[in-house]
Scaffold this motif. Sequence first.
Motif, mmCIF file in Angstrom:
data_model
loop_
_atom_site.group_PDB
_atom_site.id
_atom_site.type_symbol
_atom_site.label_atom_id
_atom_site.label_comp_id
_atom_site.label_asym_id
_atom_site.label_seq_id
_atom_site.Cartn_x
_atom_site.Cartn_y
_atom_site.Cartn_z
ATOM 1 N N TYR A 81 0.913 -1.207 0.058
ATOM 2 C CA TYR A 81 0.147 -0.088 0.052
ATOM 3 C C TYR A 81 0.883 1.358 0.044
ATOM 4 N N LYS A 82 1.908 1.175 0.585
ATOM 5 C CA LYS A 82 2.855 2.350 0.837
ATOM 6 C C LYS A 82 3.466 2.517 -0.844
ATOM 7 N N GLY A 83 3.713 1.377 -1.519
ATOM 8 C CA GLY A 83 3.981 1.666 -2.832
ATOM 9 C C GLY A 83 3.088 2.131 -3.857
ATOM 10 N N LYS A 84 1.831 1.645 -3.720
ATOM 11 C CA LYS A 84 0.657 2.317 -4.394
ATOM 12 C C LYS A 84 0.435 3.744 -4.197
ATOM 13 N N VAL A 85 0.549 4.207 -2.897
ATOM 14 C CA VAL A 85 0.530 5.585 -2.612
ATOM 15 C C VAL A 85 1.783 6.305 -3.383
ATOM 16 N N ARG A 86 2.934 5.746 -3.209
ATOM 17 C CA ARG A 86 4.098 6.532 -3.974
ATOM 18 C C ARG A 86 3.623 6.629 -5.396
ATOM 19 N N ALA A 87 3.306 5.513 -6.013
ATOM 20 C CA ALA A 87 2.949 5.319 -7.417
ATOM 21 C C ALA A 87 2.024 6.468 -7.805
ATOM 22 N N PHE A 88 0.954 6.856 -7.092
ATOM 23 C CA PHE A 88 -0.051 7.825 -7.200
ATOM 24 C C PHE A 88 0.618 8.942 -7.474
ATOM 25 N N HIS A 89 1.545 9.466 -6.319
ATOM 26 C CA HIS A 89 2.319 10.778 -6.213
ATOM 27 C C HIS A 89 3.283 11.031 -7.298
ATOM 28 N N HIS A 90 3.592 9.865 -8.263
ATOM 29 C CA HIS A 90 4.565 9.897 -9.431
ATOM 30 C C HIS A 90 3.808 9.579 -10.700
ATOM 31 N N ALA A 91 2.681 9.723 -10.689
ATOM 32 C CA ALA A 91 1.524 9.396 -11.671
ATOM 33 C C ALA A 91 1.648 10.741 -12.858
ATOM 34 N N PHE A 92 1.190 10.630 -14.028
ATOM 35 C CA PHE A 92 0.821 11.803 -14.831
ATOM 36 C C PHE A 92 0.585 13.138 -14.140
ATOM 37 N N SER A 93 0.871 14.144 -14.372
ATOM 38 C CA SER A 93 0.485 15.394 -14.039
ATOM 39 C C SER A 93 -0.644 15.789 -14.871
ATOM 40 N N THR A 94 -1.680 16.297 -14.160
ATOM 41 C CA THR A 94 -2.945 16.896 -14.819
ATOM 42 C C THR A 94 -2.422 18.237 -15.455
ATOM 43 N N ASN A 95 -1.565 18.866 -14.815
ATOM 44 C CA ASN A 95 -1.236 20.269 -15.154
ATOM 45 C C ASN A 95 0.057 20.219 -15.972
ATOM 46 N N ASP A 96 0.741 19.058 -16.371
ATOM 47 C CA ASP A 96 1.929 19.231 -17.185
ATOM 48 C C ASP A 96 1.736 18.253 -18.375
ATOM 49 N N CYS A 97 0.694 18.616 -18.997
ATOM 50 C CA CYS A 97 0.438 17.778 -20.479
ATOM 51 C C CYS A 97 -0.329 18.791 -21.453
ATOM 52 N N SER A 98 -0.402 18.025 -22.399
ATOM 53 C CA SER A 98 -1.238 18.739 -23.707
ATOM 54 C C SER A 98 -2.505 19.040 -23.310
ATOM 55 N N ARG A 99 -2.937 20.053 -24.062
ATOM 56 C CA ARG A 99 -4.386 20.533 -23.803
ATOM 57 C C ARG A 99 -5.374 19.531 -24.321
ATOM 58 N N ASN A 100 -4.748 18.541 -25.118
ATOM 59 C CA ASN A 100 -5.637 17.703 -25.922
ATOM 60 C C ASN A 100 -5.757 16.289 -25.197
ATOM 61 N N VAL A 101 -5.090 16.098 -24.083
ATOM 62 C CA VAL A 101 -5.226 14.892 -23.186
ATOM 63 C C VAL A 101 -5.782 15.351 -21.801
ATOM 64 N N TYR A 102 -6.342 14.386 -21.133
ATOM 65 C CA TYR A 102 -6.974 14.117 -19.818
ATOM 66 C C TYR A 102 -6.436 13.060 -19.111
ATOM 67 N N ILE A 103 -6.387 13.061 -17.707
ATOM 68 C CA ILE A 103 -5.899 12.024 -17.050
ATOM 69 C C ILE A 103 -7.214 11.484 -16.401
ATOM 70 N N LYS A 104 -7.465 10.270 -16.492
ATOM 71 C CA LYS A 104 -8.772 9.521 -16.174
ATOM 72 C C LYS A 104 -8.829 9.716 -14.485
ATOM 73 N N LYS A 105 -9.973 9.313 -14.220
ATOM 74 C CA LYS A 105 -10.413 9.424 -12.748
ATOM 75 C C LYS A 105 -9.586 8.294 -11.802
ATOM 76 N N ASN A 106 -8.973 7.090 -12.498
ATOM 77 C CA ASN A 106 -8.235 6.352 -11.696
ATOM 78 C C ASN A 106 -6.848 6.817 -11.456
ATOM 79 N N GLY A 107 -6.330 8.081 -12.203
ATOM 80 C CA GLY A 107 -5.085 8.892 -11.689
ATOM 81 C C GLY A 107 -3.936 8.251 -12.337
ATOM 82 N N PHE A 108 -3.915 7.244 -13.219
ATOM 83 C CA PHE A 108 -2.698 6.794 -13.639
ATOM 84 C C PHE A 108 -2.849 6.696 -15.398
#
Length: 276
Positions: A93-120
Amino acid sequence: ARGAMAAGPGPGPGPGAAAASWGGPGWRLPGRVLELVFSYLELRELRSCALVCKLWHRVLHGDENSEVWRSLAARCLAEEALRTDILCNVPTYKGKVRAFHHAFSTNDCSRNVYIKKNGFTLHRNPIAQSTDGARTKIGFSEGRHAWEVWWEGPLGTVAVIGIATKRAAMQCQGYVALLGSDDQSWGWNLVDNNLLHNGEVNGSFPQCNNAPKYQIGERIRVILDMEDKTLAFERGYEFLGVAFRGLPKVCLYPAVSAVYGNTEVTLVYLGKPLDG
Protein backbone atom coordinates in the motif's frame (compact mmCIF):
# COMPACT_ATOMS: atom_id res chain seq x y z
CA ALA A 1 -3.51 14.12 18.22
CA ARG A 2 -3.55 15.17 14.58
CA GLY A 3 -3.55 18.84 15.53
CA ALA A 4 -0.59 18.38 17.83
CA MET A 5 1.41 16.50 15.20
CA ALA A 6 0.56 18.86 12.38
CA ALA A 7 1.54 21.83 14.52
CA GLY A 8 5.11 20.54 14.60
CA PRO A 9 7.59 20.15 17.43
CA GLY A 10 7.78 23.83 18.37
CA PRO A 11 10.55 26.35 17.80
CA GLY A 12 13.33 23.80 17.40
CA PRO A 13 15.35 24.05 14.17
CA GLY A 14 14.95 20.49 12.89
CA PRO A 15 14.40 16.78 13.51
CA GLY A 16 16.71 16.78 16.52
CA ALA A 17 14.58 19.39 18.26
CA ALA A 18 11.48 17.41 17.31
CA ALA A 19 12.86 14.30 18.99
CA ALA A 20 13.71 16.28 22.10
CA SER A 21 10.26 17.84 22.22
CA TRP A 22 8.22 14.74 21.42
CA GLY A 23 10.53 12.03 22.66
CA GLY A 24 9.47 12.24 26.34
CA PRO A 25 7.43 9.61 28.19
CA GLY A 26 4.15 11.21 27.18
CA TRP A 27 4.88 10.44 23.53
CA ARG A 28 6.19 6.89 23.97
CA LEU A 29 2.88 5.34 23.00
CA PRO A 30 2.61 1.67 21.99
CA GLY A 31 3.28 1.07 18.33
CA ARG A 32 -0.29 -0.07 17.68
CA VAL A 33 -1.65 3.16 19.16
CA LEU A 34 0.76 5.27 17.12
CA GLU A 35 -0.22 3.36 13.99
CA LEU A 36 -3.88 4.11 14.65
CA VAL A 37 -3.16 7.82 15.17
CA PHE A 38 -0.93 8.01 12.09
CA SER A 39 -3.67 6.43 9.95
CA TYR A 40 -5.56 9.76 10.12
CA LEU A 41 -2.66 11.85 8.77
CA GLU A 42 -1.81 12.89 5.24
CA LEU A 43 1.48 12.15 3.49
CA ARG A 44 3.10 15.52 4.24
CA GLU A 45 2.37 15.09 7.94
CA LEU A 46 3.63 11.52 7.94
CA ARG A 47 6.94 12.66 6.48
CA SER A 48 7.37 15.06 9.40
CA CYS A 49 6.40 12.39 11.93
CA ALA A 50 9.01 9.99 10.54
CA LEU A 51 11.73 12.49 11.56
CA VAL A 52 10.67 12.72 15.21
CA CYS A 53 12.34 9.60 16.60
CA LYS A 54 13.38 6.05 15.74
CA LEU A 55 10.18 4.60 17.17
CA TRP A 56 7.94 6.75 15.01
CA HIS A 57 10.08 6.07 11.96
CA ARG A 58 9.90 2.32 12.61
CA VAL A 59 6.13 2.40 13.05
CA LEU A 60 5.71 4.29 9.77
CA HIS A 61 8.19 2.42 7.61
CA GLY A 62 8.51 -1.01 9.21
CA ASP A 63 5.39 -2.40 7.52
CA GLU A 64 4.45 -1.04 4.10
CA ASN A 65 1.03 -2.70 4.39
CA SER A 66 0.20 -1.28 7.82
CA GLU A 67 -3.08 0.44 8.61
CA VAL A 68 -1.30 3.77 8.09
CA TRP A 69 -0.66 3.07 4.40
CA ARG A 70 -3.93 1.18 3.86
CA SER A 71 -5.89 4.19 5.13
CA LEU A 72 -3.87 6.68 3.11
CA ALA A 73 -4.25 4.58 -0.04
CA ALA A 74 -8.01 4.38 0.47
CA ARG A 75 -8.19 8.18 0.75
CA CYS A 76 -5.93 9.25 -2.12
CA LEU A 77 -6.39 6.45 -4.67
CA ALA A 78 -9.44 5.97 -6.84
CA GLU A 79 -11.40 2.78 -6.25
CA GLU A 80 -10.72 1.73 -9.84
CA ALA A 81 -6.98 1.86 -9.25
CA LEU A 82 -7.28 -0.38 -6.19
CA ARG A 83 -9.73 -2.96 -7.54
CA THR A 84 -8.31 -3.44 -11.05
CA ASP A 85 -4.90 -4.73 -12.16
CA ILE A 86 -3.42 -1.26 -12.78
CA LEU A 87 -1.28 -1.58 -9.63
CA CYS A 88 -0.83 -5.36 -9.73
CA ASN A 89 2.96 -5.02 -9.87
CA VAL A 90 3.04 -2.67 -6.88
CA PRO A 91 2.71 -5.11 -3.95
CA THR A 92 2.40 -2.78 -0.95
CA TYR A 93 0.00 0.00 0.00
CA LYS A 94 2.90 2.35 0.62
CA GLY A 95 4.12 1.60 -2.90
CA LYS A 96 0.66 2.29 -4.32
CA VAL A 97 0.54 5.67 -2.59
CA ARG A 98 4.03 6.46 -3.92
CA ALA A 99 2.96 5.43 -7.44
CA PHE A 100 0.03 7.83 -7.30
CA HIS A 101 2.28 10.74 -6.37
CA HIS A 102 4.56 9.85 -9.33
CA ALA A 103 1.73 9.48 -11.86
CA PHE A 104 0.92 11.71 -14.85
CA SER A 105 0.46 15.37 -13.98
CA THR A 106 -2.91 16.90 -14.81
CA ASN A 107 -1.15 20.28 -15.09
CA ASP A 108 1.82 19.26 -17.24
CA CYS A 109 0.31 17.74 -20.35
CA SER A 110 -1.10 18.72 -23.72
CA ARG A 111 -4.47 20.45 -23.70
CA ASN A 112 -5.69 17.61 -25.93
CA VAL A 113 -5.31 14.93 -23.27
CA TYR A 114 -6.77 14.37 -19.84
CA ILE A 115 -5.94 12.05 -16.96
CA LYS A 116 -8.72 9.59 -16.17
CA LYS A 117 -10.28 9.29 -12.73
CA ASN A 118 -8.10 6.28 -11.90
CA GLY A 119 -5.19 8.74 -11.68
CA PHE A 120 -2.79 6.74 -13.85
CA THR A 121 -4.19 6.68 -17.39
CA LEU A 122 -3.87 9.35 -20.07
CA HIS A 123 -6.68 9.67 -22.63
CA ARG A 124 -5.93 11.47 -25.88
CA ASN A 125 -8.91 13.25 -27.43
CA PRO A 126 -9.53 12.73 -31.18
CA ILE A 127 -7.89 15.94 -32.38
CA ALA A 128 -6.68 16.00 -35.98
CA GLN A 129 -3.10 16.91 -36.89
CA SER A 130 -1.78 17.09 -33.35
CA THR A 131 0.78 15.16 -31.33
CA ASP A 132 0.16 15.21 -27.60
CA GLY A 133 2.19 14.23 -24.58
CA ALA A 134 2.36 14.28 -20.80
CA ARG A 135 4.97 14.29 -18.06
CA THR A 136 4.70 12.88 -14.56
CA LYS A 137 4.33 15.00 -11.42
CA ILE A 138 7.83 14.19 -10.17
CA GLY A 139 11.16 14.04 -12.00
CA PHE A 140 14.53 12.58 -11.03
CA SER A 141 18.02 14.04 -10.87
CA GLU A 142 19.58 11.21 -8.84
CA GLY A 143 19.04 7.57 -7.94
CA ARG A 144 17.66 4.61 -9.89
CA HIS A 145 14.00 4.41 -10.84
CA ALA A 146 11.64 2.09 -12.69
CA TRP A 147 8.13 2.49 -14.05
CA GLU A 148 5.76 0.62 -16.34
CA VAL A 149 4.03 2.01 -19.43
CA TRP A 150 1.41 0.37 -21.61
CA TRP A 151 -0.93 1.40 -24.42
CA GLU A 152 -4.63 0.54 -24.05
CA GLY A 153 -5.61 1.37 -27.60
CA PRO A 154 -4.16 1.69 -31.11
CA LEU A 155 -0.66 3.13 -31.43
CA GLY A 156 -1.32 5.08 -34.62
CA THR A 157 1.69 6.16 -36.66
CA VAL A 158 3.75 7.34 -33.65
CA ALA A 159 3.71 6.15 -30.03
CA VAL A 160 6.73 7.16 -27.98
CA ILE A 161 7.76 6.41 -24.40
CA GLY A 162 10.79 7.81 -22.60
CA ILE A 163 11.91 10.83 -20.60
CA ALA A 164 11.93 14.61 -20.92
CA THR A 165 13.14 17.69 -19.12
CA LYS A 166 10.69 20.33 -17.96
CA ARG A 167 11.57 22.37 -21.05
CA ALA A 168 10.44 19.77 -23.60
CA ALA A 169 7.22 20.56 -25.46
CA MET A 170 4.16 18.40 -24.74
CA GLN A 171 2.17 19.37 -27.84
CA CYS A 172 2.91 20.17 -31.48
CA GLN A 173 1.19 20.29 -34.86
CA GLY A 174 1.11 17.24 -37.10
CA TYR A 175 1.75 13.58 -36.36
CA VAL A 176 5.38 13.44 -35.29
CA ALA A 177 7.67 11.79 -32.77
CA LEU A 178 7.32 14.59 -30.24
CA LEU A 179 9.27 12.82 -27.52
CA GLY A 180 12.81 12.86 -28.89
CA SER A 181 12.21 15.73 -31.31
CA ASP A 182 14.66 18.02 -29.49
CA ASP A 183 17.64 17.92 -27.14
CA GLN A 184 15.31 17.99 -24.13
CA SER A 185 13.77 14.53 -24.58
CA TRP A 186 14.66 10.90 -25.31
CA GLY A 187 12.17 8.38 -26.65
CA TRP A 188 11.53 4.91 -28.06
CA ASN A 189 8.91 4.82 -30.82
CA LEU A 190 7.01 1.58 -30.29
CA VAL A 191 5.63 1.69 -33.85
CA ASP A 192 8.92 1.37 -35.75
CA ASN A 193 11.33 0.51 -32.87
CA ASN A 194 13.43 3.63 -33.46
CA LEU A 195 15.28 5.50 -30.71
CA LEU A 196 14.84 9.27 -30.94
CA HIS A 197 16.76 12.24 -29.55
CA ASN A 198 17.49 15.77 -30.75
CA GLY A 199 15.24 15.25 -33.77
CA GLU A 200 17.31 12.33 -35.03
CA VAL A 201 16.97 8.55 -35.15
CA ASN A 202 19.63 7.04 -32.88
CA GLY A 203 19.29 3.53 -34.26
CA SER A 204 16.76 0.75 -33.82
CA PHE A 205 15.84 -0.87 -30.52
CA PRO A 206 16.15 -3.52 -29.29
CA GLN A 207 19.33 -4.31 -31.18
CA CYS A 208 18.48 -7.76 -32.46
CA ASN A 209 17.30 -9.29 -35.71
CA ASN A 210 13.55 -9.24 -36.32
CA ALA A 211 12.76 -7.51 -33.02
CA PRO A 212 9.10 -8.12 -32.18
CA LYS A 213 6.72 -5.18 -32.47
CA TYR A 214 4.85 -3.90 -29.47
CA GLN A 215 1.51 -5.56 -28.72
CA ILE A 216 -1.39 -3.53 -27.28
CA GLY A 217 -1.59 -4.00 -23.52
CA GLU A 218 1.99 -5.22 -23.20
CA ARG A 219 3.73 -3.63 -20.23
CA ILE A 220 7.11 -2.05 -20.92
CA ARG A 221 9.35 -1.39 -17.94
CA VAL A 222 11.51 1.72 -18.16
CA ILE A 223 14.67 1.95 -16.03
CA LEU A 224 16.34 5.30 -15.43
CA ASP A 225 19.75 5.23 -13.76
CA MET A 226 20.87 8.74 -12.89
CA GLU A 227 24.11 7.45 -11.42
CA ASP A 228 25.22 5.75 -14.66
CA LYS A 229 23.22 8.30 -16.72
CA THR A 230 21.42 5.59 -18.73
CA LEU A 231 17.90 4.75 -19.85
CA ALA A 232 17.00 1.10 -20.43
CA PHE A 233 13.87 -0.93 -21.20
CA GLU A 234 12.44 -4.34 -20.31
CA ARG A 235 9.59 -6.25 -21.93
CA GLY A 236 7.99 -8.67 -19.50
CA TYR A 237 10.95 -10.15 -17.66
CA GLU A 238 13.35 -9.72 -20.59
CA PHE A 239 15.96 -6.98 -20.36
CA LEU A 240 16.12 -5.35 -23.78
CA GLY A 241 19.29 -3.39 -23.13
CA VAL A 242 20.43 0.19 -22.59
CA ALA A 243 18.80 2.56 -25.07
CA PHE A 244 20.47 5.85 -24.15
CA ARG A 245 23.75 6.68 -22.44
CA GLY A 246 25.33 9.93 -21.30
CA LEU A 247 22.13 11.52 -20.03
CA PRO A 248 22.63 15.01 -18.59
CA LYS A 249 22.63 15.62 -14.84
CA VAL A 250 19.30 17.45 -14.86
CA CYS A 251 15.83 16.64 -13.60
CA LEU A 252 14.27 14.10 -15.98
CA TYR A 253 10.59 13.16 -16.04
CA PRO A 254 8.92 9.99 -17.30
CA ALA A 255 6.91 11.02 -20.38
CA VAL A 256 4.93 9.75 -23.37
CA SER A 257 3.58 11.19 -26.61
CA ALA A 258 0.70 9.90 -28.73
CA VAL A 259 -1.21 10.74 -31.92
CA TYR A 260 -4.14 8.31 -32.16
CA GLY A 261 -7.57 9.62 -31.19
CA ASN A 262 -9.09 8.10 -28.03
CA THR A 263 -6.04 5.99 -27.36
CA GLU A 264 -5.08 5.58 -23.70
CA VAL A 265 -1.68 5.18 -22.04
CA THR A 266 -1.11 4.08 -18.45
CA LEU A 267 2.05 4.79 -16.44
CA VAL A 268 2.80 3.32 -13.00
CA TYR A 269 5.90 4.15 -10.98
CA LEU A 270 7.47 1.05 -9.38
CA GLY A 271 10.32 2.53 -7.30
CA LYS A 272 13.90 1.33 -7.27
CA PRO A 273 14.50 -1.37 -9.92
CA LEU A 274 15.32 -4.87 -8.76
CA ASP A 275 18.66 -6.08 -10.05
CA GLY A 276 18.83 -9.49 -11.66
